[in-house]
Design a protein around this motif. Sequence first.
Motif, mmCIF file in Angstrom:
data_model
loop_
_atom_site.group_PDB
_atom_site.id
_atom_site.type_symbol
_atom_site.label_atom_id
_atom_site.label_comp_id
_atom_site.label_asym_id
_atom_site.label_seq_id
_atom_site.Cartn_x
_atom_site.Cartn_y
_atom_site.Cartn_z
ATOM 1 N N ASP A 240 -62.237 30.851 -48.822
ATOM 2 C CA ASP A 240 -62.757 30.289 -49.178
ATOM 3 C C ASP A 240 -63.665 29.369 -48.070
ATOM 4 O O ASP A 240 -64.585 28.195 -47.901
ATOM 5 C CB ASP A 240 -62.438 29.165 -49.830
ATOM 6 C CG ASP A 240 -61.271 28.242 -49.215
ATOM 7 O OD1 ASP A 240 -61.184 28.059 -47.850
ATOM 8 O OD2 ASP A 240 -60.451 27.454 -49.888
ATOM 9 N N ALA A 241 -62.760 30.051 -46.979
ATOM 10 C CA ALA A 241 -64.003 29.661 -45.104
ATOM 11 C C ALA A 241 -65.602 30.288 -44.985
ATOM 12 O O ALA A 241 -65.639 30.286 -44.337
ATOM 13 C CB ALA A 241 -63.107 29.155 -44.291
ATOM 14 N N ARG A 242 -65.731 30.669 -46.062
ATOM 15 C CA ARG A 242 -66.810 32.296 -45.739
ATOM 16 C C ARG A 242 -66.314 33.102 -45.127
ATOM 17 O O ARG A 242 -67.196 33.249 -44.363
ATOM 18 C CB ARG A 242 -68.345 30.941 -45.954
ATOM 19 C CG ARG A 242 -68.267 29.570 -46.153
ATOM 20 C CD ARG A 242 -68.880 30.678 -47.754
ATOM 21 N NE ARG A 242 -70.291 31.764 -47.257
ATOM 22 C CZ ARG A 242 -71.284 31.278 -47.421
ATOM 23 N NH1 ARG A 242 -71.669 29.712 -47.182
ATOM 24 N NH2 ARG A 242 -73.080 32.116 -47.367
ATOM 25 N N SER A 243 -65.440 33.430 -45.796
ATOM 26 C CA SER A 243 -64.554 34.788 -44.561
ATOM 27 C C SER A 243 -64.636 35.967 -45.250
ATOM 28 O O SER A 243 -64.419 35.940 -46.731
ATOM 29 C CB SER A 243 -63.477 34.162 -43.873
ATOM 30 O OG SER A 243 -62.469 33.836 -45.287
ATOM 31 N N ILE A 244 -63.744 37.202 -44.810
ATOM 32 C CA ILE A 244 -63.556 38.282 -45.375
ATOM 33 C C ILE A 244 -62.461 38.957 -44.175
ATOM 34 O O ILE A 244 -62.966 39.390 -42.647
ATOM 35 C CB ILE A 244 -64.752 38.803 -45.887
ATOM 36 C CG1 ILE A 244 -64.555 40.073 -46.860
ATOM 37 C CG2 ILE A 244 -65.634 39.341 -44.778
ATOM 38 C CD1 ILE A 244 -65.765 40.724 -47.249
ATOM 39 N N VAL A 245 -61.664 39.690 -45.013
ATOM 40 C CA VAL A 245 -60.980 40.723 -44.341
ATOM 41 C C VAL A 245 -60.978 42.054 -44.869
ATOM 42 O O VAL A 245 -61.332 41.429 -45.903
ATOM 43 C CB VAL A 245 -59.623 41.064 -43.723
ATOM 44 C CG1 VAL A 245 -58.563 40.902 -43.938
ATOM 45 C CG2 VAL A 245 -59.115 39.105 -42.997
ATOM 46 N N VAL A 246 -61.615 43.504 -44.174
ATOM 47 C CA VAL A 246 -61.338 44.363 -44.151
ATOM 48 C C VAL A 246 -61.375 45.346 -43.892
ATOM 49 O O VAL A 246 -61.200 45.495 -42.925
ATOM 50 C CB VAL A 246 -62.774 44.548 -44.579
ATOM 51 C CG1 VAL A 246 -63.693 45.910 -45.122
ATOM 52 C CG2 VAL A 246 -64.193 43.406 -45.112
ATOM 53 N N GLN A 247 -60.314 46.014 -44.889
ATOM 54 C CA GLN A 247 -58.776 47.078 -44.158
ATOM 55 C C GLN A 247 -59.344 48.395 -44.295
ATOM 56 O O GLN A 247 -59.478 48.704 -46.171
ATOM 57 C CB GLN A 247 -57.637 46.867 -44.647
ATOM 58 C CG GLN A 247 -56.922 47.784 -43.874
ATOM 59 C CD GLN A 247 -54.804 47.236 -44.596
ATOM 60 O OE1 GLN A 247 -55.112 46.344 -45.195
ATOM 61 N NE2 GLN A 247 -54.136 48.622 -44.034
ATOM 62 N N SER A 248 -59.823 49.046 -43.802
ATOM 63 C CA SER A 248 -60.330 50.873 -44.533
ATOM 64 C C SER A 248 -58.384 51.029 -43.804
ATOM 65 O O SER A 248 -58.836 51.692 -42.577
ATOM 66 C CB SER A 248 -61.204 51.100 -43.677
ATOM 67 O OG SER A 248 -61.426 52.294 -44.140
ATOM 68 N N GLY A 249 -57.843 52.159 -44.982
ATOM 69 C CA GLY A 249 -56.898 52.955 -44.217
ATOM 70 C C GLY A 249 -56.093 51.986 -43.217
ATOM 71 O O GLY A 249 -55.968 50.918 -44.099
#
Length: 326
Positions: A240-249
Amino acid sequence: MISLAIVGCGKHSIARIIPQVVESSDFNCLWVADPDLDAAQMAAKKLGSVKTHSDWRKGIDEQKPEAIIVVASPDVHFAVSKEALMADIHVMTEKPPCIDIQQMTVLAGLAKQKGLATIVGHNLRHSDAAVFASDAMADDAFGRVSSISISYHASNPRGLRWSLIDIRKAFLLSHFIHALDYASFLTKDQGFKLEHVTCNTGVGVSVHAVLSCNSSDATVSLMASNDAPHFDFRALAVGDARSIVVQSGLDYVEFSSLSFAKRTGRFWKSKSIPTGSDQSGYLSEVRCFANAIRNPRRRDNCRPNFNTALVNYRVIADIEKHLDLN
């Protein structure tokens, strides 16, 4: 060193588990057991020509170890784990540890009663990528998690397994449980409520489940199938802090937030091949088990243990009820 026995000497045990036992230098293996004595002898050679048994019960009776690792089928996992716990032996078992929530409840109760170290071999949560993703989600720049999306697609195994009579149940325990446990890991094993599930069966099986987190307002979407041409795993968490974690494999994770200067992100990229023992988590989970045996204060943090595994089995039980698998 911790005295150890290994039950199950199939391909996965020899390729993935035994090499980590050797590399960790935490264990002294006393014996291995498998009904296939040729497989047992092959495993024994990799461990320094230890004793072999065709019956694990005989091994426990003749030379009781401090710890046991079970790498077989869920019916064997349950039988060995139950008897080992009753004999005050610490237990690590491959996934799935058992067939249903009733069996999981029995194992969790015994582990709690005895105060022993237990762990289920969900290697994904012990991988280097998982550590980076979890640390990113704990950062102030991430905020509180608002949604998680995980996809887990494999090519095999397919069909019926382990004497089960429904391919959907076999799929839930073979594949879906991986995506579910990773969601449990990212939410600190707080538990979920099943909101919706769909299941399609053809040559393979695909399941899409929507969950709500017990400890927050976050929504979790899980997609798993065994129709893919090769393994593919991805995870995405929004804060909700306008954040994103993206994991690929297991070899790439990106953390982005509006709070970062010039909207630049933080990245983690593997420096080794995706099947490396550190990167894939197999070595880390074995070391986690050893540390929990040595230090009772660390036992609750050795996860998923038999108690926290109940989180996954409650969801699977709800899915089975929704799909009328009981």
